[in-house]
Every structure is written in structure tokens, then in C-alpha cells.
Design an enzyme around this catalytic site. Sequence first.
Site, PDB file in Angstrom:
ATOM      1  N   THR A  97     -13.610  -1.906 -53.974  1.00  0.00           N
ATOM      2  CA  THR A  97     -14.175  -0.591 -53.659  1.00  0.00           C
ATOM      3  C   THR A  97     -14.457   0.117 -54.979  1.00  0.00           C
ATOM      4  OG1 THR A  97     -12.891  -0.496 -51.617  1.00  0.00           O
ATOM      5  CG2 THR A  97     -13.801   1.584 -52.438  1.00  0.00           C
ATOM      6  N   LYS A 173     -18.999   1.435 -47.913  1.00  0.00           N
ATOM      7  CA  LYS A 173     -17.549   1.268 -48.042  1.00  0.00           C
ATOM      8  C   LYS A 173     -16.878   2.575 -48.439  1.00  0.00           C
ATOM      9  CE  LYS A 173     -13.445  -0.326 -48.206  1.00  0.00           C
ATOM     10  NZ  LYS A 173     -12.883  -1.350 -49.114  1.00  0.00           N
ATOM     11  N   LYS A 241      -7.385   6.740 -55.581  1.00  0.00           N
ATOM     12  CA  LYS A 241      -8.609   6.181 -56.175  1.00  0.00           C
ATOM     13  C   LYS A 241      -9.806   6.303 -55.232  1.00  0.00           C
ATOM     14  CE  LYS A 241      -9.330   1.659 -56.017  1.00  0.00           C
ATOM     15  NZ  LYS A 241     -10.655   1.357 -55.389  1.00  0.00           N
TER      16      LYS A 241
END
Length: 297
Positions: A97, A173, A241
Site C-alpha cells: 500500500t 487500495k 501509515k
Amino acid sequence: MNAAVGLIGLGAMGSGMAASIRRAGFEPKVFDLRRDVAENFARDGGVACASTAELATACEVVVSAVVNAQQTEDLLFGSGGVAASMRAGSVFVMCSTVDPGWSAALEARLEALGLLYLDAPISGGAARAARGEITMMTAGRPEAYAKCQAVLDAMAAKVYKLGDRAGAGSKVKVINQLLAGVHIAAAAEAMALGLREGVDAAALYEVITNSAGNSWMFENRMAHVLAGDYTPLSAVDIFVKDLGLVLDMARSSKFPLPLSSTAHQMFMQASSAGFAREDDSAVIKIFPGIKLPEAKP
């Protein structure tokens, strides 16, 4: 004849993906910084490589299942980097990702070296990875798909093709992670309120998972809370994150994301409170005045 396939990163997702590739009839070459993990995998079929360069030299398709963009950058362009060892026309499949702009730029960098690239972040969790049933959100050149389609099909139940240039897969995503992070934060808030109000946690879980307020994340993550088990299948810092990537993507177009911002702050608080490496359901530990279920012996 099957293409030579390599997979780098035998973590919770990567190990299952490599096993699925092997089950589909390939003899995958694997690499992990933990040499013993790679060797243990290879006992049941496949080859444990001593270096990423050794793997890249031997493979037409290299699947990267490392954690983030920085690890991918180091893997490709660091000392003994994969990009310098891959043969022209080989394809690099990036499953992390990452920032969509970074992924698009990576495609151009690899094209300049004569390499194909597939922007291919994944979702589904370790259990689905082990069964070859992950979801892949992909984008890239038709030539890249032609080279690695059989490998994608071995790893995934669904391979979504979202564009003919890199970036679109990573955008989808990132949006998925927006929902995942917000849903975990909301599930933790709901369970915390129930505990604060003296509701039996198991009864609350049973009712919600059979009612309209349920979500996949509530059902999955609050089971961890009920068990008092914060073993990190996906850690708190992953959503520090990933929700950061969500906010970065929206900031570039000045798009407001109030729920994402709040959820990000919740994971940041959990991380700074010492729960960074615990399961992401540990975000519930930021709520004061509640007694969480304890792990049973």
C-alpha cells in the site's frame, strides 16, 4: 510452460501468497531477510534464495510483498537491488500500500530500464492469502498482465484491472484503507461505549454481528478484543501509515476527510501510548475508564 516466479517478503500475507503460487504448479523462488523463514518455506517446494539479486536474475516475474514504499525502493534500487538484476522484459509486481503518485513514478523508472511493472496492492488478510483468495487492485501495461496473469490468478480470487498505467490500483487500495481504518476505529468506539455502560461484551458482539450496525471489521477485530488477544495480524502502525496515505492523497486536491482525520488521530494516539506493534484492534485501549476482556489461559 510456467514462467519463473519469485516472491520477496514472507510475512503474514507473502507466505500465503507464495504457498498459493506453489500450489498452482510453479516452483517459486523466495527471499526473506529471515533466512530460516525462507528455508522453512522451501522444504515443501520452491527455492530459498540467498539474496534478492539471485532471485531477480532467475525470475521473469518478481512479486514484492514488503511493507511499504521505502522497503520497495530499497529492494529495487538499494545495494544489490532487484532492478539491476532483472532481465529486460521481466515484470515487477508491487503489492504494498503506497502513495499512488509514487507508484506511477516507479512505473516510469522501471520502463526506462526495460522492465515491466504492475501496480497491484492487495487485500484480504493472511487466511485468504493462504487459500489463494486475496483481492488484487491492479493497473499496468497489457504486456505486464500478459507476463504475469497466471501468477495473479494463483494468488487471488479477484484480480481487478483498473487502468493501463500504474497508479489507479493504488488509488483504489488507499480508498479501501480509508474504510478499513474508519471501520476499525468506529468498531472500537462502539465496543468501548458498551463496556463503559456495563453491557456484557460477548452479548453486545453477538447482537451487533446479527444487526444492521455490523461491519466486517467489527466482526473480525472485536473478536480479538473479546479474546484479549492483540497479537498483530495487522498492527496499529499500519493504519498510522495507511490513513496517512489517505490524507496525503486528499490533501493534494484540498478534499476534506473528517472521519479519516479523526480515525488517524486515534491510531496515532494508540501508537504513541505504546501499542504501535499490537493488533490494530488495540486502538480500543485509548478509551478511558473501561475494563477490557482479558485473555483466557
